[in-house]
Design a protein around this motif. Structure first.
Motif, PDB file in Angstrom:
ATOM      1  N   HIS A 122     -44.471 -36.118 -24.764  1.00 26.49           N
ATOM      2  CA  HIS A 122     -45.245 -35.463 -23.709  1.00 26.49           C
ATOM      3  C   HIS A 122     -44.881 -35.924 -22.298  1.00 26.49           C
ATOM      4  O   HIS A 122     -45.364 -35.359 -21.315  1.00 26.49           O
ATOM      5  N   GLY A 123     -44.007 -36.910 -22.194  1.00 23.22           N
ATOM      6  CA  GLY A 123     -43.506 -37.325 -20.892  1.00 23.22           C
ATOM      7  C   GLY A 123     -42.228 -36.615 -20.497  1.00 23.22           C
ATOM      8  O   GLY A 123     -41.742 -36.775 -19.380  1.00 23.22           O
ATOM      9  N   GLY A 124     -41.680 -35.812 -21.420  1.00 21.84           N
ATOM     10  CA  GLY A 124     -40.437 -35.107 -21.144  1.00 21.84           C
ATOM     11  C   GLY A 124     -39.329 -35.573 -22.061  1.00 21.84           C
ATOM     12  O   GLY A 124     -39.574 -35.965 -23.213  1.00 21.84           O
ATOM     13  N   ILE A 125     -38.093 -35.570 -21.551  1.00 22.16           N
ATOM     14  CA  ILE A 125     -36.940 -36.009 -22.331  1.00 22.16           C
ATOM     15  C   ILE A 125     -36.898 -37.533 -22.312  1.00 22.16           C
ATOM     16  O   ILE A 125     -36.823 -38.145 -21.246  1.00 22.16           O
ATOM     17  N   ILE A 126     -36.951 -38.137 -23.472  1.00 26.20           N
ATOM     18  CA  ILE A 126     -36.952 -39.596 -23.562  1.00 26.20           C
ATOM     19  C   ILE A 126     -35.631 -40.140 -23.013  1.00 26.20           C
ATOM     20  O   ILE A 126     -34.553 -39.748 -23.458  1.00 26.20           O
ATOM     21  N   GLY A 127     -35.727 -41.006 -22.020  1.00 23.70           N
ATOM     22  CA  GLY A 127     -34.551 -41.601 -21.411  1.00 23.70           C
ATOM     23  C   GLY A 127     -33.989 -40.836 -20.234  1.00 23.70           C
ATOM     24  O   GLY A 127     -32.983 -41.243 -19.649  1.00 23.70           O
ATOM     25  N   ASP A 128     -34.644 -39.736 -19.829  1.00 24.80           N
ATOM     26  CA  ASP A 128     -34.145 -38.906 -18.734  1.00 24.80           C
ATOM     27  C   ASP A 128     -34.680 -39.380 -17.385  1.00 24.80           C
ATOM     28  O   ASP A 128     -35.767 -39.961 -17.288  1.00 24.80           O
ATOM     29  N   TYR A 129     -33.918 -39.096 -16.352  1.00 28.01           N
ATOM     30  CA  TYR A 129     -34.264 -39.470 -14.973  1.00 28.01           C
ATOM     31  C   TYR A 129     -35.629 -38.927 -14.554  1.00 28.01           C
ATOM     32  O   TYR A 129     -36.358 -39.581 -13.805  1.00 28.01           O
ATOM     33  N   HIS A 130     -35.993 -37.735 -15.044  1.00 27.04           N
ATOM     34  CA  HIS A 130     -37.249 -37.098 -14.650  1.00 27.04           C
ATOM     35  C   HIS A 130     -38.387 -37.345 -15.644  1.00 27.04           C
ATOM     36  O   HIS A 130     -39.433 -36.693 -15.570  1.00 27.04           O
ATOM     37  N   TYR A 131     -38.190 -38.275 -16.565  1.00 28.08           N
ATOM     38  CA  TYR A 131     -39.206 -38.542 -17.576  1.00 28.08           C
ATOM     39  C   TYR A 131     -40.488 -39.086 -16.931  1.00 28.08           C
ATOM     40  O   TYR A 131     -40.429 -39.903 -16.015  1.00 28.08           O
ATOM     41  N   GLY A 132     -41.632 -38.637 -17.440  1.00 25.61           N
ATOM     42  CA  GLY A 132     -42.912 -39.179 -16.989  1.00 25.61           C
ATOM     43  C   GLY A 132     -44.017 -38.151 -17.015  1.00 25.61           C
ATOM     44  O   GLY A 132     -43.775 -36.948 -16.858  1.00 25.61           O
ATOM     45  N   MET A 133     -45.227 -38.615 -17.194  1.00 25.91           N
ATOM     46  CA  MET A 133     -46.386 -37.723 -17.189  1.00 25.91           C
ATOM     47  C   MET A 133     -46.759 -37.317 -15.766  1.00 25.91           C
ATOM     48  O   MET A 133     -47.397 -36.299 -15.549  1.00 25.91           O
ATOM     49  N   THR A 134     -46.381 -38.134 -14.800  1.00 23.31           N
ATOM     50  CA  THR A 134     -46.671 -37.840 -13.397  1.00 23.31           C
ATOM     51  C   THR A 134     -45.389 -37.959 -12.578  1.00 23.31           C
ATOM     52  O   THR A 134     -44.381 -38.502 -13.040  1.00 23.31           O
ATOM     53  N   ARG A 135     -45.439 -37.455 -11.345  1.00 25.71           N
ATOM     54  CA  ARG A 135     -44.325 -37.568 -10.416  1.00 25.71           C
ATOM     55  C   ARG A 135     -44.883 -37.649  -8.999  1.00 25.71           C
ATOM     56  O   ARG A 135     -46.085 -37.444  -8.787  1.00 25.71           O
ATOM     57  N   ARG A 136     -44.017 -37.900  -8.039  1.00 24.91           N
ATOM     58  CA  ARG A 136     -44.415 -37.986  -6.643  1.00 24.91           C
ATOM     59  C   ARG A 136     -44.222 -36.634  -5.954  1.00 24.91           C
ATOM     60  O   ARG A 136     -43.178 -35.999  -6.117  1.00 24.91           O
ATOM     61  N   ALA A 137     -45.211 -36.184  -5.219  1.00 23.96           N
ATOM     62  CA  ALA A 137     -45.092 -34.926  -4.481  1.00 23.96           C
ATOM     63  C   ALA A 137     -44.000 -35.037  -3.429  1.00 23.96           C
ATOM     64  O   ALA A 137     -43.812 -36.084  -2.812  1.00 23.96           O
ATOM     65  N   GLY A 138     -43.276 -33.914  -3.246  1.00 22.18           N
ATOM     66  CA  GLY A 138     -42.211 -33.889  -2.251  1.00 22.18           C
ATOM     67  C   GLY A 138     -42.303 -32.638  -1.401  1.00 22.18           C
ATOM     68  O   GLY A 138     -43.385 -32.091  -1.173  1.00 22.18           O
ATOM     69  N   GLY A 139     -41.148 -32.159  -0.974  1.00 22.87           N
ATOM     70  CA  GLY A 139     -41.109 -30.996  -0.088  1.00 22.87           C
ATOM     71  C   GLY A 139     -41.588 -29.713  -0.726  1.00 22.87           C
ATOM     72  O   GLY A 139     -41.957 -28.767  -0.024  1.00 22.87           O
ATOM     73  N   ARG A 140     -41.595 -29.653  -2.053  1.00 21.32           N
ATOM     74  CA  ARG A 140     -42.058 -28.451  -2.749  1.00 21.32           C
ATOM     75  C   ARG A 140     -43.584 -28.352  -2.766  1.00 21.32           C
ATOM     76  O   ARG A 140     -44.132 -27.321  -3.148  1.00 21.32           O
ATOM     77  N   GLU A 141     -44.261 -29.422  -2.400  1.00 19.60           N
ATOM     78  CA  GLU A 141     -45.732 -29.455  -2.387  1.00 19.60           C
ATOM     79  C   GLU A 141     -46.231 -29.876  -1.010  1.00 19.60           C
ATOM     80  O   GLU A 141     -46.789 -30.971  -0.844  1.00 19.60           O
ATOM     81  N   PRO A 142     -46.048 -29.032   0.007  1.00 19.29           N
ATOM     82  CA  PRO A 142     -46.416 -29.422   1.371  1.00 19.29           C
ATOM     83  C   PRO A 142     -47.915 -29.609   1.577  1.00 19.29           C
ATOM     84  O   PRO A 142     -48.333 -30.162   2.601  1.00 19.29           O
ATOM     85  N   TRP A 143     -48.708 -29.162   0.618  1.00 14.68           N
ATOM     86  CA  TRP A 143     -50.169 -29.319   0.735  1.00 14.68           C
ATOM     87  C   TRP A 143     -50.621 -30.741   0.405  1.00 14.68           C
ATOM     88  O   TRP A 143     -51.779 -31.093   0.614  1.00 14.68           O
ATOM     89  N   TYR A 144     -49.706 -31.573  -0.121  1.00 11.24           N
ATOM     90  CA  TYR A 144     -49.998 -32.988  -0.376  1.00 11.24           C
ATOM     91  C   TYR A 144     -49.173 -33.865   0.562  1.00 11.24           C
ATOM     92  O   TYR A 144     -48.068 -33.488   0.975  1.00 11.24           O
ATOM     93  N   GLU A 145     -49.699 -35.026   0.868  1.00 12.05           N
ATOM     94  CA  GLU A 145     -48.889 -36.004   1.568  1.00 12.05           C
ATOM     95  C   GLU A 145     -47.732 -36.412   0.668  1.00 12.05           C
ATOM     96  O   GLU A 145     -47.911 -36.624  -0.544  1.00 12.05           O
ATOM     97  N   ARG A 146     -46.528 -36.470   1.245  1.00 14.29           N
ATOM     98  CA  ARG A 146     -45.352 -36.813   0.456  1.00 14.29           C
ATOM     99  C   ARG A 146     -45.575 -38.159  -0.255  1.00 14.29           C
ATOM    100  O   ARG A 146     -46.038 -39.126   0.344  1.00 14.29           O
ATOM    101  N   GLY A 147     -45.272 -38.168  -1.547  1.00 12.03           N
ATOM    102  CA  GLY A 147     -45.455 -39.378  -2.336  1.00 12.03           C
ATOM    103  C   GLY A 147     -46.737 -39.415  -3.140  1.00 12.03           C
ATOM    104  O   GLY A 147     -46.931 -40.321  -3.964  1.00 12.03           O
ATOM    105  N   THR A 148     -47.625 -38.419  -2.921  1.00 15.05           N
ATOM    106  CA  THR A 148     -48.868 -38.365  -3.688  1.00 15.05           C
ATOM    107  C   THR A 148     -48.564 -38.205  -5.169  1.00 15.05           C
ATOM    108  O   THR A 148     -47.713 -37.401  -5.563  1.00 15.05           O
ATOM    109  N   LEU A 149     -49.241 -38.951  -6.013  1.00 14.69           N
ATOM    110  CA  LEU A 149     -49.029 -38.890  -7.455  1.00 14.69           C
ATOM    111  C   LEU A 149     -49.671 -37.625  -8.012  1.00 14.69           C
ATOM    112  O   LEU A 149     -50.875 -37.403  -7.861  1.00 14.69           O
ATOM    113  N   ILE A 150     -48.858 -36.769  -8.657  1.00 17.22           N
ATOM    114  CA  ILE A 150     -49.359 -35.517  -9.242  1.00 17.22           C
ATOM    115  C   ILE A 150     -48.804 -35.373 -10.660  1.00 17.22           C
ATOM    116  O   ILE A 150     -47.911 -36.114 -11.077  1.00 17.22           O
ATOM    117  N   ARG A 151     -49.319 -34.402 -11.391  1.00 17.90           N
ATOM    118  CA  ARG A 151     -48.834 -34.132 -12.740  1.00 17.90           C
ATOM    119  C   ARG A 151     -47.352 -33.757 -12.691  1.00 17.90           C
ATOM    120  O   ARG A 151     -46.918 -33.021 -11.807  1.00 17.90           O
TER     121      ARG A 151
END
Length: 204
Positions: free
Chosen positions: A45-74
């Motif tokens: 449920h975290g994604g591909i085991i051992g992959d760079y993008h693995y994880g249940m959460t990630r940091r908001a970036g430019g694709r989510e301008p409604w959050y402060e950059r770095g906000t922890l999101i799903r």
């Protein structure tokens, strides 16, 4: 309910099922998004085991301008998927013989699914080997991936190639998704694609 149906008549697309196949599988096992070819992906449920993008959460970036950059999101961008047909169209539009899926961080390359990038968010992919993915929606092309292409082809003007990629890959860049049911995917797996009912929200 009748009035509601009449209001959306002509704006409704019934749920559908189509099939495709896995053409290639890739994992980003290093310190960036560039991937390497593998025969099988193991996912929880975290994604591909051992992959760079693995994880249940990630940091908001430019694709989510409604959050402060770095906000922890799903993490709804656990995997990147693209079709071989659309990847060929992008390469042709850029005047290139080929764009390797690894260069732009693809994890799964599919074939036989028409207009793959345009599948609606909420579409579910069932892989024969057991994995189930839910698509998050089209993946907008970015200059980071374009720059990676430029570097791999040895372009003298990286900025121009990156910009050309953003233009050429619009509505062709594929999808992002997340693991709904843990399991594996293998090269040549059949994929059953279940699209949800689509209603166009267009209030007066």
């Amino acid at each position: 309910m009748t009035d509601l149906f009449n209001n959306i008549h002509g704006k409704r697309i019934a749920s559908r099922k189509v099939t495709g196949r896995v053409r290639g599988l890739y994992i980003a096992s290093g310190q960036d998004f560039v991937t390497q070819s593998v025969d099988k992906l193991h996912c929880d449920h975290g994604g591909i085991i051992g992959d760079y993008h693995y994880g249940m959460t990630r940091r908001a970036g430019g694709r989510e301008p409604w959050y402060e950059r770095g906000t922890l999101i799903r993490n709804d961008r656990q995997l990147s998927l693209i079709s071989v047909e659309e990847l060929e169209k992008i390469a042709t539009a850029m005047g290139l013989d080929v764009i390797r899926p690894e260069w732009i961080g693809a994890n799964i390359v599919v074939e036989g699914i028409a207009d793959f990038t345009l599948l609606p968010a909420g579409t579910v992919l069932f892989f024969d080997s057991g994995l189930t993915l839910k698509l998050n929606g089209l993946n907008a092309p970015c200059k980071v991936a374009g720059t990676s292409i430029a570097q791999h082809i040895g372009a003298q003007n990286e900025a121009m190639v990156a910009l050309n990629f953003v233009k050429a890959a619009k509505y062709l860049r594929g999808q992002t998704g997340w693991v709904e049911r843990e399991g594996a995917a293998e090269v040549s797996d059949k994929i059953t694609v279940r699209m949800p009912e689509q209603l166009c929200y267009a209030p007066d």
